[in-house]
Design an enzyme around this catalytic site. Structure first.
Site, PDB file in Angstrom:
ATOM      1  N   CYS A  57      85.802  71.718  20.620  1.00  0.00           N
ATOM      2  CA  CYS A  57      85.576  70.358  21.120  1.00  0.00           C
ATOM      3  C   CYS A  57      86.904  69.681  21.469  1.00  0.00           C
ATOM      4  O   CYS A  57      87.862  69.729  20.690  1.00  0.00           O
ATOM      5  CB  CYS A  57      84.834  69.542  20.073  1.00  0.00           C
ATOM      6  SG  CYS A  57      84.440  67.884  20.660  1.00  0.00           S
TER       7      CYS A  57
ATOM      8  N   CYS B 139      88.335  64.168  16.196  1.00  0.00           N
ATOM      9  CA  CYS B 139      87.807  63.554  14.966  1.00  0.00           C
ATOM     10  C   CYS B 139      88.425  64.268  13.759  1.00  0.00           C
ATOM     11  O   CYS B 139      88.277  65.486  13.607  1.00  0.00           O
ATOM     12  CB  CYS B 139      86.289  63.661  14.937  1.00  0.00           C
ATOM     13  SG  CYS B 139      85.520  63.097  16.479  1.00  0.00           S
TER      14      CYS B 139
ATOM     15  N   CYS C  20      86.594  66.844  11.488  1.00  0.00           N
ATOM     16  CA  CYS C  20      85.688  67.817  12.102  1.00  0.00           C
ATOM     17  C   CYS C  20      86.307  69.209  12.302  1.00  0.00           C
ATOM     18  O   CYS C  20      87.301  69.356  13.022  1.00  0.00           O
ATOM     19  CB  CYS C  20      85.198  67.287  13.440  1.00  0.00           C
ATOM     20  SG  CYS C  20      84.005  68.418  14.180  1.00  0.00           S
TER      21      CYS C  20
ATOM     22  N   CYS D 193      67.053  68.865  14.951  1.00  0.00           N
ATOM     23  CA  CYS D 193      68.203  68.258  15.630  1.00  0.00           C
ATOM     24  C   CYS D 193      69.082  69.340  16.233  1.00  0.00           C
ATOM     25  O   CYS D 193      69.360  70.347  15.582  1.00  0.00           O
ATOM     26  CB  CYS D 193      69.031  67.458  14.647  1.00  0.00           C
ATOM     27  SG  CYS D 193      68.079  66.244  13.752  1.00  0.00           S
TER      28      CYS D 193
ATOM     29  N   CYS E  99      65.672  65.770  18.190  1.00  0.00           N
ATOM     30  CA  CYS E  99      66.865  64.944  18.071  1.00  0.00           C
ATOM     31  C   CYS E  99      68.026  65.744  18.660  1.00  0.00           C
ATOM     32  O   CYS E  99      68.033  66.972  18.565  1.00  0.00           O
ATOM     33  CB  CYS E  99      67.123  64.640  16.603  1.00  0.00           C
ATOM     34  SG  CYS E  99      68.659  63.744  16.296  1.00  0.00           S
TER      35      CYS E  99
ATOM     36  N   CYS F 277      69.756  57.329  15.927  1.00  0.00           N
ATOM     37  CA  CYS F 277      70.185  57.824  14.634  1.00  0.00           C
ATOM     38  C   CYS F 277      71.687  57.543  14.579  1.00  0.00           C
ATOM     39  O   CYS F 277      72.447  58.103  15.365  1.00  0.00           O
ATOM     40  CB  CYS F 277      69.899  59.322  14.541  1.00  0.00           C
ATOM     41  SG  CYS F 277      70.607  60.110  13.101  1.00  0.00           S
TER      42      CYS F 277
ATOM     43  N   ARG G 283      69.453  58.504   5.622  1.00  0.00           N
ATOM     44  CA  ARG G 283      69.534  59.957   5.434  1.00  0.00           C
ATOM     45  C   ARG G 283      70.747  60.376   4.631  1.00  0.00           C
ATOM     46  O   ARG G 283      71.875  59.991   4.940  1.00  0.00           O
ATOM     47  CB  ARG G 283      69.551  60.679   6.779  1.00  0.00           C
ATOM     48  CG  ARG G 283      69.709  62.202   6.572  1.00  0.00           C
ATOM     49  CD  ARG G 283      69.518  63.001   7.836  1.00  0.00           C
ATOM     50  NE  ARG G 283      68.290  62.632   8.461  1.00  0.00           N
ATOM     51  CZ  ARG G 283      68.188  62.239   9.729  1.00  0.00           C
ATOM     52  NH1 ARG G 283      69.242  62.179  10.496  1.00  0.00           N
ATOM     53  NH2 ARG G 283      67.026  61.918  10.221  1.00  0.00           N
TER      54      ARG G 283
HETATM   55  S1  SF4 Z   1      82.638  65.242  15.502  1.00  0.00           S
HETATM   56 FE1  SF4 Z   1      83.551  67.243  16.072  1.00  0.00          FE
HETATM   57  S2  SF4 Z   1      82.139  68.063  17.598  1.00  0.00           S
HETATM   58 FE2  SF4 Z   1      81.709  65.872  17.435  1.00  0.00          FE
HETATM   59  S3  SF4 Z   1      82.979  64.896  18.979  1.00  0.00           S
HETATM   60 FE3  SF4 Z   1      84.201  64.868  17.088  1.00  0.00          FE
HETATM   61  S4  SF4 Z   1      85.424  66.761  17.206  1.00  0.00           S
HETATM   62 FE4  SF4 Z   1      83.761  66.985  18.692  1.00  0.00          FE
END
Ligand code: SF4
Length: 336
Positions: free
Chosen positions: A66, A70, A73, A110, A141, A201, A273
Site C-alpha cells: 500500500c 499509516c 499498518c 468484509c 462490507c 462503518c 465492534r
Molecule cells: S491502513 Fe494499511 S492498507 Fe489501509 S491505507 Fe493505511 S497503509 Fe494502506
C-alpha cells in the site's frame, strides 16, 4: 439515587445525540469504573439484546504494497514487515471464502484491499465480488481506501451494504500516525459513502501512544457524525514488528474497556465492534468489553494480515458467556 443514575434513566432510551462536547465525553471517561459500566450497560440494554453479538468475517482481497504510510499498518509499502504485495484475488476464491464464512456463522463478509483508493479496473472486479457475496445471503462490507462520489455510487449499485473507513484517532494526533492523507480526506470519503446510501462503518485504533484526550477527541468526532456510523469498530493496536509503532507501550486494558463504554453511551444505537487486538486480550477483558456495550466481533483466525482468535476459541467464549450470534442486522436483508 445518585446524579449519575438519574442521568442514566434519561439517556438510556433517548434518541442519539450529535452534540456531544469534548468536556462531556471527557467526563464520561473520568467516571468511576463501576459508574461508567452501569451507564453503558443501561444504554446498551435499552437499545440491544445484551446477549447477542453480530459476527463479521474479514478477508484481505488485495494484500500489501500500500502506498499509504499509516504507522500501525504492516501492509504499508513504507515499512519492512515481511508482508508481500499480492494481486487482487480472483472472484471465485473470494466467493469460496464467503461460503465458508457463512457456514461458520458469519452474517457479514468484509473485503479489504490495501489501496490508497481503487482504480476503475479494480473497482469493477470488486463490484462483481460484492454482487456475488450478496447473492449468498450475506451482508457485504468493503474497505478499499478513499472513494470518490461516483465510486461510492457504483459500489452501492453492486449491492454494498457497509463501507469501512476509520477516522483512526483524534484530529490532533492524526498527523503523528499518517502523513499521506488528511483527516479531511477521510471525512470526505465518509460523506460520499453516506450520500450513496451505504451504511458507514467507522471507528478507530487505541493504544498508538495517544493520550486520553486524543481518545476523547476521537469519540467526540465519531459521535458528532450525522447520523452516527452504523458500526463503530474500536481496535486495540496490534504492534507489528517493522512498523513505527512496534515498540509503543501497551495500553491499560481497563482504558480500552472505558473507550468501548464511552462509545456505547455516546452512540447508543450503533453496533460497537471489538475489532483488532483481541488475540492479545484476555477473555476477561473481552467479557468486560461486552458488558461495556460491544456487540459485534470479527470472527476467524486472521484479520487482514494479523492474528485473531480462532473460531473454536470464540465459540467457547460465547458459550461460557451465554451469548449468541445475531443473524443479519441490515434492514434490507431482514426484509424490513
Ligand atoms: S491502513 Fe494499511 S492498507 Fe489501509 S491505507 Fe493505511 S497503509 Fe494502506
Amino acid at each position: 439515587m445518585s446524579v449519575a443514575q438519574t442521568t442514566t434513566a434519561d439517556e438510556a432510551g433517548a434518541k442519539p445525540r450529535h452534540d456531544w462536547t469534548r468536556a462531556q465525553v471527557r467526563d464520561l471517561f473520568e467516571l468511576p469504573f463501576a459508574e461508567l459500566m452501569f451507564r453503558a450497560q443501561t444504554v446498551h440494554r435499552a437499545n440491544f439484546d445484551p446477549s447477542a453479538v453480530q459476527i463479521s468475517t474479514l478477508l484481505s482481497i488485495k494484500t500489501g504494497g500500500c502506498p499509504e504510510d499509516c504507522a500501525y499498518c504492516p501492509q504499508s509499502a513504507s515499512y519492512d514487515t515481511g508482508v508481500r504485495a499480492e494481486k487482487l484475488m480472483p472472484l471465485e476464491a473470494v466467493l469460496r471464502d464467503a461460503r465458508a464464512a457463512r457456514a461458520a456463522g458469519a452474517s457479514r463478509f468484509c473485503m479489504g484491499a490495501a489501496w490508497r483508493s481503487p482504480k476503475e479496473r479494480d473497482l469493477k472486479q470488486v463490484c462483481a465480488m460484492v454482487g456475488g457475496v450478496k447473492a449468498l445471503g450475506l451482508e457485504t462490507c468493503a474497505t478499499l481506501g478513499m472513494l470518490s462520489a461516483a465510486q461510492a455510487r457504483a459500489l452501492k449499485a453492486a449491492g454494498l451494504d457497509y463501507y469501512n473507513h476509520n477516522l483512526d484517532t483524534s484530529p490532533e494526533f492524526y498527523g503523528d500516525v499518517i502523513a499521506t492523507r488528511t483527516y479531511a480526506d477521510r471525512l470526505d470519503t465518509l460523506a460520499h459513502v453516506r450520500a450513496a446510501g451505504i451504511a458507514v462503518c467507522c471507528g478507530g485504533i487505541v493504544g498508538m501512544g495517544e493520550t486520553r484526550e486524543d481518545r476523547v477527541g476521537m469519540i467526540t468526532t465519531l459521535a458528532g457524525l450525522r447520523p452516527h456510523p452504523e458500526s463503530v469498530p474500536i481496535n486495540m493496536l496490534v504492534r507489528v514488528a517493522g512498523t513505527p509503532l512496534a515498540e509503543v507501550p501497551r495500553l491499560d486494558p481497563i482504558e480500552f474497556v472505558r473507550t468501548v463504554a464511552v462509545a456505547r453511551i455516546t452512540m447508543p444505537r450503533s453496533m460497537v465492534r471489538l475489532s483488532a487486538g483481541r488475540e492479545d486480550m484476555s477473555e476477561e477483558t473481552q467479557a468486560l468489553c461486552f458488558l461495556a456495550g460491544a456487540n459485534s466481533i470479527f470472527y476467524g483466525p486472521k484479520l487482514l494480515t494479523t492474528a485473531n482468535p480462532g473460531r473454536d476459541r470464540d465459540q467457547e467464549l460465547m458459550q461460557r458467556l451465554g451469548m449468541s450470534a445475531i443473524e443479519c442486522v441490515t434492514p434490507s436483508l431482514r426484509g424490513a
